[in-house]
Design a protein around this motif. Structure first.
Motif, PDB file in Angstrom:
ATOM      1  N   PHE A 200       0.855  -1.200   0.000  1.00 41.47           N
ATOM      2  CA  PHE A 200       0.000   0.000   0.000  1.00 41.47           C
ATOM      3  C   PHE A 200       0.876   1.229   0.000  1.00 41.47           C
ATOM      4  O   PHE A 200       2.028   1.204   0.434  1.00 41.47           O
ATOM      5  CB  PHE A 200      -1.006   0.000   1.155  1.00 41.47           C
ATOM      6  N   ILE A 201       0.321   2.280  -0.547  1.00 43.91           N
ATOM      7  CA  ILE A 201       1.053   3.544  -0.672  1.00 43.91           C
ATOM      8  C   ILE A 201       0.210   4.591   0.024  1.00 43.91           C
ATOM      9  O   ILE A 201      -1.004   4.660  -0.206  1.00 43.91           O
ATOM     10  CB  ILE A 201       1.211   3.919  -2.161  1.00 43.91           C
ATOM     11  N   PHE A 202       0.816   5.381   0.893  1.00 43.84           N
ATOM     12  CA  PHE A 202       0.021   6.431   1.535  1.00 43.84           C
ATOM     13  C   PHE A 202       0.748   7.762   1.598  1.00 43.84           C
ATOM     14  O   PHE A 202       1.963   7.832   1.723  1.00 43.84           O
ATOM     15  CB  PHE A 202      -0.507   6.002   2.904  1.00 43.84           C
ATOM     16  N   ASP A 203      -0.060   8.790   1.462  1.00 45.36           N
ATOM     17  CA  ASP A 203       0.340  10.189   1.592  1.00 45.36           C
ATOM     18  C   ASP A 203       0.671  10.418   3.060  1.00 45.36           C
ATOM     19  O   ASP A 203      -0.090  10.008   3.943  1.00 45.36           O
ATOM     20  CB  ASP A 203      -0.899  10.988   1.136  1.00 45.36           C
ATOM     21  N   ARG A 204       1.768  11.102   3.361  1.00 38.38           N
ATOM     22  CA  ARG A 204       2.191  11.215   4.768  1.00 38.38           C
ATOM     23  C   ARG A 204       1.178  11.968   5.638  1.00 38.38           C
ATOM     24  O   ARG A 204       1.227  11.895   6.858  1.00 38.38           O
ATOM     25  CB  ARG A 204       3.558  11.871   4.856  1.00 38.38           C
ATOM     26  N   ARG A 205       0.278  12.718   4.999  1.00 36.50           N
ATOM     27  CA  ARG A 205      -0.720  13.477   5.758  1.00 36.50           C
ATOM     28  C   ARG A 205      -1.879  12.609   6.202  1.00 36.50           C
ATOM     29  O   ARG A 205      -2.698  13.033   7.020  1.00 36.50           O
ATOM     30  CB  ARG A 205      -1.285  14.612   4.890  1.00 36.50           C
ATOM     31  N   LEU A 206      -1.982  11.411   5.631  1.00 30.87           N
ATOM     32  CA  LEU A 206      -3.074  10.512   5.988  1.00 30.87           C
ATOM     33  C   LEU A 206      -2.974  10.188   7.481  1.00 30.87           C
ATOM     34  O   LEU A 206      -1.927   9.770   7.967  1.00 30.87           O
ATOM     35  CB  LEU A 206      -2.940   9.213   5.182  1.00 30.87           C
ATOM     36  N   TRP A 207      -4.051  10.381   8.195  1.00 34.60           N
ATOM     37  CA  TRP A 207      -4.046  10.024   9.619  1.00 34.60           C
ATOM     38  C   TRP A 207      -4.003   8.507   9.725  1.00 34.60           C
ATOM     39  O   TRP A 207      -4.828   7.801   9.138  1.00 34.60           O
ATOM     40  CB  TRP A 207      -5.266  10.611  10.321  1.00 34.60           C
ATOM     41  N   HIS A 208      -3.000   7.999  10.460  1.00 33.29           N
ATOM     42  CA  HIS A 208      -2.809   6.553  10.546  1.00 33.29           C
ATOM     43  C   HIS A 208      -2.233   6.175  11.898  1.00 33.29           C
ATOM     44  O   HIS A 208      -1.742   7.028  12.644  1.00 33.29           O
ATOM     45  CB  HIS A 208      -1.903   6.056   9.405  1.00 33.29           C
ATOM     46  N   SER A 209      -2.297   4.891  12.179  1.00 34.38           N
ATOM     47  CA  SER A 209      -1.813   4.412  13.476  1.00 34.38           C
ATOM     48  C   SER A 209      -1.318   2.979  13.332  1.00 34.38           C
ATOM     49  O   SER A 209      -1.812   2.221  12.502  1.00 34.38           O
ATOM     50  CB  SER A 209      -2.970   4.441  14.489  1.00 34.38           C
ATOM     51  N   ARG A 210      -0.358   2.629  14.147  1.00 38.54           N
ATOM     52  CA  ARG A 210      -0.027   1.224  14.271  1.00 38.54           C
ATOM     53  C   ARG A 210      -1.153   0.570  15.067  1.00 38.54           C
ATOM     54  O   ARG A 210      -1.996   1.262  15.645  1.00 38.54           O
ATOM     55  CB  ARG A 210       1.331   1.024  14.954  1.00 38.54           C
ATOM     56  N   SER A 211      -1.178  -0.761  15.121  1.00 37.17           N
ATOM     57  CA  SER A 211      -2.187  -1.430  15.945  1.00 37.17           C
ATOM     58  C   SER A 211      -1.543  -2.653  16.592  1.00 37.17           C
ATOM     59  O   SER A 211      -0.534  -3.156  16.105  1.00 37.17           O
ATOM     60  CB  SER A 211      -3.395  -1.825  15.083  1.00 37.17           C
ATOM     61  N   PRO A 212      -2.097  -3.085  17.739  1.00 32.54           N
ATOM     62  CA  PRO A 212      -1.476  -4.225  18.421  1.00 32.54           C
ATOM     63  C   PRO A 212      -1.697  -5.532  17.663  1.00 32.54           C
ATOM     64  O   PRO A 212      -2.718  -5.706  16.996  1.00 32.54           O
ATOM     65  CB  PRO A 212      -2.195  -4.250  19.778  1.00 32.54           C
ATOM     66  N   ASN A 213      -0.722  -6.413  17.751  1.00 27.95           N
ATOM     67  CA  ASN A 213      -0.862  -7.727  17.119  1.00 27.95           C
ATOM     68  C   ASN A 213      -1.392  -8.704  18.169  1.00 27.95           C
ATOM     69  O   ASN A 213      -0.646  -9.236  18.975  1.00 27.95           O
ATOM     70  CB  ASN A 213       0.496  -8.186  16.584  1.00 27.95           C
ATOM     71  N   THR A 214      -2.704  -8.919  18.135  1.00 30.29           N
ATOM     72  CA  THR A 214      -3.326  -9.800  19.123  1.00 30.29           C
ATOM     73  C   THR A 214      -3.497 -11.216  18.572  1.00 30.29           C
ATOM     74  O   THR A 214      -4.155 -12.053  19.176  1.00 30.29           O
ATOM     75  CB  THR A 214      -4.706  -9.242  19.537  1.00 30.29           C
ATOM     76  N   SER A 215      -2.899 -11.475  17.404  1.00 28.25           N
ATOM     77  CA  SER A 215      -3.041 -12.788  16.762  1.00 28.25           C
ATOM     78  C   SER A 215      -1.859 -13.685  17.115  1.00 28.25           C
ATOM     79  O   SER A 215      -0.995 -13.305  17.906  1.00 28.25           O
ATOM     80  CB  SER A 215      -3.096 -12.600  15.239  1.00 28.25           C
ATOM     81  N   ALA A 216      -1.808 -14.845  16.487  1.00 26.97           N
ATOM     82  CA  ALA A 216      -0.679 -15.767  16.701  1.00 26.97           C
ATOM     83  C   ALA A 216       0.338 -15.670  15.561  1.00 26.97           C
ATOM     84  O   ALA A 216       1.291 -16.443  15.500  1.00 26.97           O
ATOM     85  CB  ALA A 216      -1.214 -17.194  16.804  1.00 26.97           C
ATOM     86  N   VAL A 217       0.118 -14.689  14.630  1.00 26.94           N
ATOM     87  CA  VAL A 217       0.968 -14.588  13.435  1.00 26.94           C
ATOM     88  C   VAL A 217       1.914 -13.396  13.574  1.00 26.94           C
ATOM     89  O   VAL A 217       1.477 -12.269  13.814  1.00 26.94           O
ATOM     90  CB  VAL A 217       0.083 -14.366  12.178  1.00 26.94           C
ATOM     91  N   THR A 218       3.201 -13.616  13.422  1.00 26.41           N
ATOM     92  CA  THR A 218       4.169 -12.512  13.466  1.00 26.41           C
ATOM     93  C   THR A 218       4.003 -11.637  12.231  1.00 26.41           C
ATOM     94  O   THR A 218       3.963 -12.135  11.105  1.00 26.41           O
ATOM     95  CB  THR A 218       5.602 -13.059  13.541  1.00 26.41           C
TER      96      THR A 218
END
Ligand SMILES: O=C(O)CCC(=O)C(=O)O
Ligand SMILES: [Fe+2]
Length: 299
Positions: A200-218
């Motif tokens: 994916f490609i995103f414009d740096r102004r796009l509001w974004h966030s990391r999210s926690p990995n609550t799964s079993a997949v790295t």
């Protein structure tokens, strides 16, 4: 979200279609499905695993196993060609022009979270002081794009909860974001679910966030950011210019790694003030008839 699956043989100099450009300008983010062939994705994942082992041996992996490595590109020969990856490169020169380079790139390995995380507020636009320093006397709405980033998905993010990037499509045109109570996700937030090999490609102004990995997949990701050559680097990224990694890079890739004959060249010109037609990406676009006087960044 619309998605675009690239055909098999691409040079990276296929101009964006009107629809592709409009989608990116409107949403601030696009997904390119199948950007990496399975063979290529596997080679990149193997390289990520090698770098992870090196960082672990050097004691630079966090206690929870998370690795967020800045300036990763020169760490493996497999990474260098991502700078001009044909499935996404048209979005870079097509929206930011020829006077660009990678100021910032990171390799991310996010193992399953060991314990539940308290919801925290991670929503941001990229660029740090770019969002405040120029705002003093005459604030601009929206802010200028200034940089954009490609995220290559190496692990399976096809389900939510695997630590994927969250975004608010269209939010790049808003300077502010309302913060809901208890750090809940803002309105219209979505998680970028994606298959291994998607980008994916995103414009740096796009509001974004990391999210926690609550799964079993790295989760394994590679991010390559691009900005104008007159903006300073964000990462410390020493490159041995006598080594094989540098030898293997094309002139355009070397430009994208910050090579320049002198300081004024970063501003796109020679000392006489005229545009430098020998800047590799400009030359490449010119020879292919892709410069366009009606588009300022392709002029
Ligand atoms: O790790 C993520 O999902 C997002 C990281 C981020 O904020 C970025 O790459 O700009
Ligand atoms: Fe970010």
């Amino acid at each position: 979200m619309l998605s675009n699956t690239p055909p098999l043989t691409l040079s990276g100099y296929e101009p964006l279609t009107t629809e592709q450009r409009a989608e990116f300008l409107e949403r601030g983010v696009v997904i390119v499905r199948g950007a990496l062939s399975e063979d290529h994705r596997q080679r990149l994942e193997d390289a990520v695993d090698r770098v992870y082992a090196e960082e672990q041996a050097a004691g630079r992996v966090r206690d929870d196993g998370v690795l967020h490595l800045l300036g990763f590109l020169p760490r493996d020969d497999e990474f260098g060609d991502l700078l001009t990856h044909p499935a996404v490169f048209p979005y870079l020169w097509g929206t930011a022009g020829w006077n660009i380079y990678s100021h910032h790139n990171h390799l991310d390995v996010t193992p399953p979270a060991r314990r539940a995380e308290e919801p925290s507020w991670g929503w941001h636009q990229d660029g740090y002081r770019q969002n405040s320093d120029p705002e003093t006397l005459d604030p601009t709405q929206p802010r200028p794009m200034l940089s954009l980033k490609v995220g290559y998905v190496l692990s399976d993010l096809s389900r939510t909860g695997r630590g994927a990037t969250k975004v608010i499509p269209g939010s790049h045109l808003r300077n502010t974001l309302e913060r809901p109570a208890n750090n809940a996700d803002p309105l219209n937030a979505i998680e970028i679910t994606a298959d291994p090999g998607d980008a994916f490609i995103f414009d740096r102004r796009l509001w974004h966030s990391r999210s926690p990995n609550t799964s079993a997949v790295t989760r394994k990701m590679l991010f390559v950011g691009y900005t104008y050559r007159w903006i300073r680097p964000l990462d410390d990224m020493p490159i041995d210019r006598n080594g094989a990694w540098w030898d293997n890079r094309t002139p355009v890739q070397r430009q994208l790694l910050g090579e320049s004959p002198d300081t004024i060249n970063y501003w796109g010109v020679k000392w006489n003030g005229y545009v430098d037609d020998d800047i590799p990406l400009r030359r490449e676009l010119r020879e292919r008839g892709l410069l366009d006087r009606s588009v300022p960044w392709l002029r």
